[in-house]
Design a protein around this motif. Sequence first.
Motif, PDB file in Angstrom:
ATOM      1  N   GLU A 172      74.522  28.037  19.442  1.00  0.00           N
ATOM      2  CA  GLU A 172      74.532  28.870  20.650  1.00  0.00           C
ATOM      3  C   GLU A 172      74.779  30.317  20.238  1.00  0.00           C
ATOM      4  O   GLU A 172      75.650  30.600  19.407  1.00  0.00           O
ATOM      5  CB  GLU A 172      75.622  28.390  21.610  1.00  0.00           C
ATOM      6  CG  GLU A 172      75.454  28.918  23.027  1.00  0.00           C
ATOM      7  CD  GLU A 172      76.240  28.094  24.034  1.00  0.00           C
ATOM      8  OE1 GLU A 172      76.259  28.489  25.218  1.00  0.00           O
ATOM      9  OE2 GLU A 172      76.835  27.075  23.641  1.00  0.00           O
ATOM     10  N   VAL A 173      73.984  31.212  20.808  1.00  0.00           N
ATOM     11  CA  VAL A 173      74.049  32.629  20.454  1.00  0.00           C
ATOM     12  C   VAL A 173      74.335  33.442  21.704  1.00  0.00           C
ATOM     13  O   VAL A 173      73.745  33.202  22.762  1.00  0.00           O
ATOM     14  CB  VAL A 173      72.729  33.094  19.803  1.00  0.00           C
ATOM     15  CG1 VAL A 173      72.809  34.572  19.421  1.00  0.00           C
ATOM     16  CG2 VAL A 173      72.410  32.252  18.575  1.00  0.00           C
ATOM     17  N   VAL A 199      80.543  34.741  13.591  1.00  0.00           N
ATOM     18  CA  VAL A 199      79.858  33.446  13.501  1.00  0.00           C
ATOM     19  C   VAL A 199      80.929  32.383  13.250  1.00  0.00           C
ATOM     20  O   VAL A 199      81.730  32.520  12.321  1.00  0.00           O
ATOM     21  CB  VAL A 199      78.819  33.413  12.369  1.00  0.00           C
ATOM     22  CG1 VAL A 199      78.133  32.045  12.314  1.00  0.00           C
ATOM     23  CG2 VAL A 199      77.796  34.523  12.528  1.00  0.00           C
ATOM     24  N   ARG A 254      77.870  37.127  19.010  1.00  0.00           N
ATOM     25  CA  ARG A 254      78.573  35.948  18.520  1.00  0.00           C
ATOM     26  C   ARG A 254      77.595  34.776  18.403  1.00  0.00           C
ATOM     27  O   ARG A 254      76.700  34.622  19.243  1.00  0.00           O
ATOM     28  CB  ARG A 254      79.718  35.561  19.464  1.00  0.00           C
ATOM     29  CG  ARG A 254      80.584  34.427  18.934  1.00  0.00           C
ATOM     30  CD  ARG A 254      81.808  34.210  19.812  1.00  0.00           C
ATOM     31  NE  ARG A 254      81.546  33.320  20.943  1.00  0.00           N
ATOM     32  CZ  ARG A 254      81.424  33.688  22.193  1.00  0.00           C
ATOM     33  NH1 ARG A 254      81.546  34.965  22.503  1.00  0.00           N
ATOM     34  NH2 ARG A 254      81.211  32.813  23.159  1.00  0.00           N
ATOM     35  N   ALA A 255      77.774  33.982  17.376  1.00  0.00           N
ATOM     36  CA  ALA A 255      76.991  32.758  17.211  1.00  0.00           C
ATOM     37  C   ALA A 255      77.957  31.613  16.930  1.00  0.00           C
ATOM     38  O   ALA A 255      78.921  31.777  16.177  1.00  0.00           O
ATOM     39  CB  ALA A 255      75.981  32.894  16.076  1.00  0.00           C
ATOM     40  N   ALA A 283      75.677  40.260  12.918  1.00  0.00           N
ATOM     41  CA  ALA A 283      76.419  39.394  13.834  1.00  0.00           C
ATOM     42  C   ALA A 283      77.891  39.742  13.716  1.00  0.00           C
ATOM     43  O   ALA A 283      78.451  39.747  12.614  1.00  0.00           O
ATOM     44  CB  ALA A 283      76.195  37.923  13.500  1.00  0.00           C
ATOM     45  N   ILE A 309      72.623  38.863  22.555  1.00  0.00           N
ATOM     46  CA  ILE A 309      71.461  39.283  21.784  1.00  0.00           C
ATOM     47  C   ILE A 309      70.970  40.654  22.273  1.00  0.00           C
ATOM     48  O   ILE A 309      70.842  40.881  23.470  1.00  0.00           O
ATOM     49  CB  ILE A 309      70.317  38.257  21.914  1.00  0.00           C
ATOM     50  CG1 ILE A 309      70.774  36.883  21.416  1.00  0.00           C
ATOM     51  CG2 ILE A 309      69.081  38.716  21.149  1.00  0.00           C
ATOM     52  CD1 ILE A 309      69.760  35.795  21.659  1.00  0.00           C
ATOM     53  N   VAL A 321      73.369  40.263  17.189  1.00  0.00           N
ATOM     54  CA  VAL A 321      74.028  39.364  18.133  1.00  0.00           C
ATOM     55  C   VAL A 321      75.525  39.634  18.099  1.00  0.00           C
ATOM     56  O   VAL A 321      76.067  40.082  17.082  1.00  0.00           O
ATOM     57  CB  VAL A 321      73.753  37.876  17.820  1.00  0.00           C
ATOM     58  CG1 VAL A 321      72.257  37.582  17.840  1.00  0.00           C
ATOM     59  CG2 VAL A 321      74.348  37.476  16.483  1.00  0.00           C
TER      60      VAL A 321
END
Length: 297
Positions: free
Chosen positions: A27-28, A90, A46-47, A87, A31, A44
């Motif tokens: 889940e990302v 993560v 957060r991933a 990012a 974006i 992004v």
Amino acid sequence: PLGNDAAFLRRSRYRAERTSLDVAHVEVFGIRLPEYLREGSFWVRRAEITGLALDVMADKGKPSKPGRARHRMPQDALRELGLQLHADTVTITGRVQYRERDAEAPKPGVLTFEGIRATVLNLSTDPRRMTDSTPMTLRVDSRLMGAGALHLEAEIPLLAPKFTMAFRGSLGGMDAEAFNPLIVDATGVRFIRGHISSVRFNVTVRGGVASGTVQPRWEGLGIEVPGVARSQTNILGKLKRAVAKIAANAFLVRDDNPAKDKPALNGNISHRWTPEETLPQFIWFSLRDALVPLLKR
């Protein structure tokens, strides 16, 4: 790869690694679509990766492919990727398993990291953000061999011109016998008793050279050669036990560290990266080369 391990090895003439990766959910969040449309870059906020299962199998019984295998240092690998990526955070949960069969071993040794909880911060190829003062950071907690609590922290300036990083961590208490799935086929011996109290390490890498210290503590270590029945009392049985004892003594372990009335022994790390090493191998070899002399008596 299609098929099981045996099918993969039959198709591969030379030494090779079979890597299998499963991820249950990705889940990302956050974006930046304009950057992607304008520049083709991936930004992004957060991933989240959950249910990761990574399995790597290596067969050292096969010949090496002509020409030496060469791996890139992390900084080179990211530069050559040619991808604008950033990012903020993560997070990863899952497990990792590494299996390796030596040329003469009947089956592979197995190294496992269970219950992994990892966080990566500031993963970026943006030169404005990736400097020595703001490197990518990695924090990992897991159960080594499903037993010992392992904590690892690392900082890697991804755009540094040379191989530069720092990593430190600790391993909590665990029974030595938990390592038998890893060592019994590789060394011909196994732990029959003993407790690893703790292992702490702190390493700095500059220009591809790792330096630092490792501080292991253990008590009551004992080894034996598998396949020798202790109950045998005839002449042949005694001969087998004598041969086994000689074999075990080729790697005679230090029972305790610290030993009675003696200070604890620590290891000094000094290891230079070579292009034949992957990053996990480089980290392991740096620690292993400092640990093995402490184990031997």
